[in-house]
Design a protein around this motif. Structure first.
Motif, PDB file in Angstrom:
ATOM      1  N   ILE A   1       0.831  -1.207   0.000  1.00  0.00           N
ATOM      2  CA  ILE A   1       0.000   0.000   0.000  1.00  0.00           C
ATOM      3  C   ILE A   1       0.866   1.258   0.000  1.00  0.00           C
ATOM      4  CG2 ILE A   1      -1.762   1.271   1.308  1.00  0.00           C
ATOM      5  CD1 ILE A   1      -2.901  -1.331   0.322  1.00  0.00           C
ATOM      6  N   ALA A   2       0.588   2.153  -0.961  1.00  0.00           N
ATOM      7  CA  ALA A   2       1.216   3.484  -0.934  1.00  0.00           C
ATOM      8  C   ALA A   2       0.426   4.331   0.048  1.00  0.00           C
ATOM      9  CB  ALA A   2       1.177   4.105  -2.333  1.00  0.00           C
ATOM     10  N   LEU A   3       1.064   4.687   1.155  1.00  0.00           N
ATOM     11  CA  LEU A   3       0.403   5.472   2.197  1.00  0.00           C
ATOM     12  C   LEU A   3       0.760   6.938   2.018  1.00  0.00           C
ATOM     13  CD1 LEU A   3       1.244   3.292   5.330  1.00  0.00           C
ATOM     14  CD2 LEU A   3      -1.028   3.633   4.325  1.00  0.00           C
ATOM     15  N   ALA A   4      -0.243   7.789   1.972  1.00  0.00           N
ATOM     16  CA  ALA A   4       0.006   9.223   1.850  1.00  0.00           C
ATOM     17  C   ALA A   4       0.601   9.759   3.159  1.00  0.00           C
ATOM     18  CB  ALA A   4      -1.303   9.934   1.545  1.00  0.00           C
TER      19      ALA A   4
ATOM     20  N   GLN B   1     -14.429  13.523  -5.053  1.00  0.00           N
ATOM     21  CA  GLN B   1     -13.272  14.078  -5.784  1.00  0.00           C
ATOM     22  C   GLN B   1     -12.248  12.988  -6.104  1.00  0.00           C
ATOM     23  OE1 GLN B   1     -11.684  17.340  -3.503  1.00  0.00           O
ATOM     24  NE2 GLN B   1     -13.660  18.363  -3.528  1.00  0.00           N
ATOM     25  N   VAL B   2     -11.948  12.156  -5.121  1.00  0.00           N
ATOM     26  CA  VAL B   2     -10.937  11.116  -5.349  1.00  0.00           C
ATOM     27  C   VAL B   2     -11.465  10.072  -6.344  1.00  0.00           C
ATOM     28  CG1 VAL B   2      -9.527   9.329  -4.263  1.00  0.00           C
ATOM     29  CG2 VAL B   2      -9.827  11.520  -3.129  1.00  0.00           C
ATOM     30  N   ALA B   3     -12.762   9.758  -6.257  1.00  0.00           N
ATOM     31  CA  ALA B   3     -13.348   8.805  -7.216  1.00  0.00           C
ATOM     32  C   ALA B   3     -13.265   9.383  -8.629  1.00  0.00           C
ATOM     33  CB  ALA B   3     -14.794   8.501  -6.840  1.00  0.00           C
ATOM     34  N   LEU B   4     -13.566  10.668  -8.762  1.00  0.00           N
ATOM     35  CA  LEU B   4     -13.491  11.312 -10.089  1.00  0.00           C
ATOM     36  C   LEU B   4     -12.068  11.316 -10.619  1.00  0.00           C
ATOM     37  CD1 LEU B   4     -15.759  14.491  -9.998  1.00  0.00           C
ATOM     38  CD2 LEU B   4     -15.815  12.621 -11.649  1.00  0.00           C
ATOM     39  N   LEU B   5     -11.113  11.645  -9.742  1.00  0.00           N
ATOM     40  CA  LEU B   5      -9.700  11.709 -10.139  1.00  0.00           C
ATOM     41  C   LEU B   5      -9.206  10.340 -10.617  1.00  0.00           C
ATOM     42  CD1 LEU B   5      -6.954  13.434  -9.981  1.00  0.00           C
ATOM     43  CD2 LEU B   5      -6.578  12.209  -7.846  1.00  0.00           C
ATOM     44  N   THR B   6      -9.450   9.302  -9.824  1.00  0.00           N
ATOM     45  CA  THR B   6      -8.924   7.975 -10.198  1.00  0.00           C
ATOM     46  C   THR B   6      -9.655   7.443 -11.430  1.00  0.00           C
ATOM     47  OG1 THR B   6     -10.393   6.958  -8.568  1.00  0.00           O
ATOM     48  CG2 THR B   6      -8.138   7.345  -7.881  1.00  0.00           C
TER      49      THR B   6
ATOM     50  N   VAL C   1      -5.103   3.141  -9.398  1.00  0.00           N
ATOM     51  CA  VAL C   1      -4.169   4.130  -9.944  1.00  0.00           C
ATOM     52  C   VAL C   1      -3.960   5.255  -8.916  1.00  0.00           C
ATOM     53  CG1 VAL C   1      -6.011   5.416 -11.150  1.00  0.00           C
ATOM     54  CG2 VAL C   1      -3.657   5.636 -11.937  1.00  0.00           C
ATOM     55  N   ALA C   2      -2.698   5.616  -8.735  1.00  0.00           N
ATOM     56  CA  ALA C   2      -2.289   6.664  -7.795  1.00  0.00           C
ATOM     57  C   ALA C   2      -2.480   6.276  -6.331  1.00  0.00           C
ATOM     58  CB  ALA C   2      -3.008   7.988  -8.088  1.00  0.00           C
ATOM     59  N   GLY C   3      -2.822   5.003  -6.062  1.00  0.00           N
ATOM     60  CA  GLY C   3      -2.860   4.504  -4.678  1.00  0.00           C
ATOM     61  C   GLY C   3      -3.695   5.354  -3.741  1.00  0.00           C
ATOM     62  N   GLN C   4      -4.992   5.467  -3.996  1.00  0.00           N
ATOM     63  CA  GLN C   4      -5.818   6.384  -3.205  1.00  0.00           C
ATOM     64  C   GLN C   4      -6.808   5.689  -2.269  1.00  0.00           C
ATOM     65  OE1 GLN C   4      -5.764   9.941  -3.287  1.00  0.00           O
ATOM     66  NE2 GLN C   4      -3.804   9.517  -4.254  1.00  0.00           N
ATOM     67  N   GLY C   5      -7.216   4.423  -2.588  1.00  0.00           N
ATOM     68  CA  GLY C   5      -8.375   3.814  -1.924  1.00  0.00           C
ATOM     69  C   GLY C   5      -8.265   3.730  -0.413  1.00  0.00           C
TER      70      GLY C   5
ATOM     71  N   MET D   1      -0.411  13.500  -1.347  1.00  0.00           N
ATOM     72  CA  MET D   1       0.015  13.398   0.053  1.00  0.00           C
ATOM     73  C   MET D   1      -1.174  13.257   1.007  1.00  0.00           C
ATOM     74  SD  MET D   1       3.232  15.997   0.488  1.00  0.00           S
ATOM     75  CE  MET D   1       2.499  17.464  -0.202  1.00  0.00           C
ATOM     76  N   GLY D   2      -2.392  13.254   0.437  1.00  0.00           N
ATOM     77  CA  GLY D   2      -3.582  13.142   1.290  1.00  0.00           C
ATOM     78  C   GLY D   2      -3.795  14.393   2.104  1.00  0.00           C
ATOM     79  N   LEU D   3      -3.367  15.554   1.568  1.00  0.00           N
ATOM     80  CA  LEU D   3      -3.481  16.807   2.313  1.00  0.00           C
ATOM     81  C   LEU D   3      -4.342  17.830   1.567  1.00  0.00           C
ATOM     82  CD1 LEU D   3       0.243  17.201   3.529  1.00  0.00           C
ATOM     83  CD2 LEU D   3      -1.680  16.137   4.721  1.00  0.00           C
ATOM     84  N   GLY D   4      -5.094  17.340   0.541  1.00  0.00           N
ATOM     85  CA  GLY D   4      -5.941  18.273  -0.224  1.00  0.00           C
ATOM     86  C   GLY D   4      -7.271  18.485   0.482  1.00  0.00           C
ATOM     87  N   GLY D   5      -7.819  19.698   0.380  1.00  0.00           N
ATOM     88  CA  GLY D   5      -9.162  19.977   0.911  1.00  0.00           C
ATOM     89  C   GLY D   5      -9.203  20.014   2.429  1.00  0.00           C
ATOM     90  N   ARG D   6     -10.434  19.973   2.961  1.00  0.00           N
ATOM     91  CA  ARG D   6     -10.601  20.018   4.416  1.00  0.00           C
ATOM     92  C   ARG D   6     -10.231  18.660   5.018  1.00  0.00           C
ATOM     93  NH1 ARG D   6     -13.082  17.662   7.992  1.00  0.00           N
ATOM     94  NH2 ARG D   6     -13.431  18.625  10.020  1.00  0.00           N
ATOM     95  N   LEU D   7      -9.454  18.692   6.088  1.00  0.00           N
ATOM     96  CA  LEU D   7      -8.943  17.429   6.642  1.00  0.00           C
ATOM     97  C   LEU D   7      -9.449  17.203   8.055  1.00  0.00           C
ATOM     98  CD1 LEU D   7      -5.204  17.773   5.583  1.00  0.00           C
ATOM     99  CD2 LEU D   7      -6.905  16.254   4.576  1.00  0.00           C
ATOM    100  N   PRO D   8      -9.695  15.934   8.419  1.00  0.00           N
ATOM    101  CA  PRO D   8      -9.999  15.653   9.828  1.00  0.00           C
ATOM    102  C   PRO D   8      -8.789  15.960  10.706  1.00  0.00           C
ATOM    103  CG  PRO D   8      -9.848  13.612   8.530  1.00  0.00           C
ATOM    104  CD  PRO D   8      -9.712  14.750   7.573  1.00  0.00           C
ATOM    105  N   ARG D   9      -9.031  16.117  12.005  1.00  0.00           N
ATOM    106  CA  ARG D   9      -7.965  16.551  12.921  1.00  0.00           C
ATOM    107  C   ARG D   9      -6.749  15.610  12.887  1.00  0.00           C
ATOM    108  NH1 ARG D   9      -8.954  20.010  17.168  1.00  0.00           N
ATOM    109  NH2 ARG D   9      -7.663  18.729  18.531  1.00  0.00           N
ATOM    110  N   LEU D  10      -6.987  14.302  12.900  1.00  0.00           N
ATOM    111  CA  LEU D  10      -5.851  13.379  12.940  1.00  0.00           C
ATOM    112  C   LEU D  10      -4.939  13.576  11.731  1.00  0.00           C
ATOM    113  CD1 LEU D  10      -7.521  10.018  14.109  1.00  0.00           C
ATOM    114  CD2 LEU D  10      -5.895  11.408  15.417  1.00  0.00           C
ATOM    115  N   ALA D  11      -5.524  13.841  10.545  1.00  0.00           N
ATOM    116  CA  ALA D  11      -4.708  14.023   9.336  1.00  0.00           C
ATOM    117  C   ALA D  11      -3.932  15.337   9.381  1.00  0.00           C
ATOM    118  CB  ALA D  11      -5.595  13.980   8.095  1.00  0.00           C
TER     119      ALA D  11
END
Ligand code: FAD
Length: 413
Positions: free
Chosen positions: A50-53, A352-357, A304-308, A397-407
């Motif tokens: 797994i590619a982890l962001a 957004q991620v579904a559209l991108l992939t 593709v792009a390891g997002q799931g 990097m999993g840092l796009g848009g509004r993020l939950p606190r842990l992220a």
């Protein structure tokens, strides 16, 4: 009757991560997992790598798992994107983004081992496995229309048990039995492609560089692993998959090399091969009273792009945040407030991620001349336009848009 605040159906990568996150809240949690402890084949903790962001590393740090995953995780310092048979490529660089790594590559098995070790010492979590869901019903209070909880009948090791809970979390994967049982509708499309995965060694390794190469049969990724190995995710047309799986090692390497080129020198020592059918699935409803969908049960994407999984881990972070806040304020963890917060915060990111992939997966197999030219110019433009590159890097990097606190590297509440 056994009473819990939360029952998570599915103890895989996403459901297991949620159970770990909830240990900090004191909520009494049960995890209903189909597969027995120590089973040789696990549908979630399997051969996948797994590619982890970077954002996922932060979430894992926040829930106390990263220290157990780190030794098996190789940093991604650079992403190299190219199209087979066309000039031009694009790069994303950790240094340009001011971070020490864009993400990490870790075996799903290592993440699973960290999750299970954490849960083994969690007094508020009960892990029921191997368990099968037999029934799932709302338990309405007589005077009220809204259900006050859910009742589950599960068979654990062959014995029937009744569980009462205030919230059911469906984390039981793309074919979610919970989602089907309750008739939640989905948008779905099969790609007609499979992902064949394996590992290889390279004669000219480039440590820290992840390659995403678009070919006429779909994307091909080579991701750096620890110990000088590379993870291969090779998209094949479904009708060609049996032949790729049946190739002997030498023929497999020759085909792979021909598709990938010489960027890593000669590829050798192939590992085991397995194939995963690819599809897009998005649940049209994320919640019902006393029920929420997370991870692959809510969205199953092209790899593709390891997002799931990264997307599923943000579901975990958001839901854990809403539940921790409800717990602190003495609110009902399965009440409408928690469900509304989860729906509101997660829908945009998931779409957004579904559209991108989906866009990437389909754009690069389109053979039409103008489309080919356009995407090649797009790749070149990406390399020349720092603004566009930065936006893509933030997403990776999993840092796009509004993020939950842990992220964001903050505690749950
Ligand atoms: C080839 C490939 C490569 C990938 N690479 C990446 C990557 O690099 N980065 C990334 O972010 N994502 C990647 N993904 C996506 C990632 O694997 C998924 O997003 C992730 O596995 C989803 O986890 P999950 O826990 O939601 O579902 P699953 O992994 O499907 O787990 C579901 C769990 O529920 C259990 N279960 C199922 N039914 C029941 C039931 N009825 N009762 C009880 N338990 C049940 C299963 O045993 C399992 O433990 C990749 C996917 C593929 C196919």
């Amino acid at each position: 009757m056994h009473e819990f605040d939360i029952v998570i159906v599915g103890g895989g990568l996403v459901g297991g991560s949620l159970a770990c996150a909830l240990t900090a809240t004191g909520l009494r949690t049960a995890v209903v997992e189909a597969v027995a402890a120590g089973a040789p084949q696990h549908p979630s903790y399997d051969e996948r790598v797994i590619a982890l962001a970077l954002g996922s590393r932060r979430i894992f740090e926040g829930i106390g798992l990263w220290s157990d995953i780190a030794a098996a995780a190789e940093p991604i310092l650079r992403v190299h994107v190219s199209e087979r048979g066309r000039p031009g490529c694009a790069h994303l660089d950790a240094a340009n983004e001011g971070v020490s790594a864009l993400g990490y590559v870790a075996p799903a098995r290592a993440i699973g081992a960290a999750i299970m070790a954490h849960l083994a010492s969690a007094p508020t979590v009960e892990l029921l496995r191997p368990a099968r869901l037999i029934g799932l019903h709302p338990t309405p209070a007589r005077a009220l229309a809204r259900p006050q909880g859910m009742q589950l009948e599960v068979s654990v090791g062959g014995r029937s048990r009744l569980l009462q809970t205030r919230l059911v979390v469906a984390a039981d994967g793309g074919d979610s039995a919970v989602r089907r049982r309750l008739g939640l509708p989905v948008i779905e499309r099969a790609y007609g492609h499979d992902a064949v995965i394996s590992t290889v060694t390279a004669s000219a390794p480039r440590p820290g560089v992840a390659f995403e190469r678009f070919t006429d049969s779909g994307p091909l990724a080579l991701l750096p692993m620890t110990a000088g190995r590379w993870s291969v995710v090779w998209t094949t047309r479904a009708e060609a998959t049996p032949a790729v799986l049946a190739l002997d090692d030498a023929a497999f390497l020759a085909r792979l090399q021909e598709r990938f080129g010489q960027r890593l020198g000669t590829l050798t020592r192939p590992g085991r091969r397995s194939a995963y059918p690819l599809r897009l699935m998005l649940a049209r409803e994320l919640t019902r009273p006393r029920l929420v969908l997370i991870g692959n049960a809510a969205h199953t994407l092209h790899p593709v792009a390891g997002q799931g999984f990264n997307l599923g881990l943000r579901d975990v972070a958001e839901l854990a945040e809403a539940l921790a806040l409800a717990q602190r304020l003495g609110h009902d963890p399965g009440g409408p407030g928690v469900l509304a917060q989860y729906r509101r915060q997660r829908r945009g990111d998931q779409h957004q991620v579904a559209l991108l992939t989906d866009g990437l997966a389909r754009l690069f197999v389109n053979p039409w001349g103008p489309v080919r030219l356009g995407r090649n110019l797009g790749l070149l433009g990406l390399d020349l336009l720092p603004g566009a590159r930065h936006l893509l890097a933030r997403r990776f990097m999993g840092l796009g848009g509004r993020l939950p606190r842990l992220a964001r590297g903050l505690p749950l509440v």
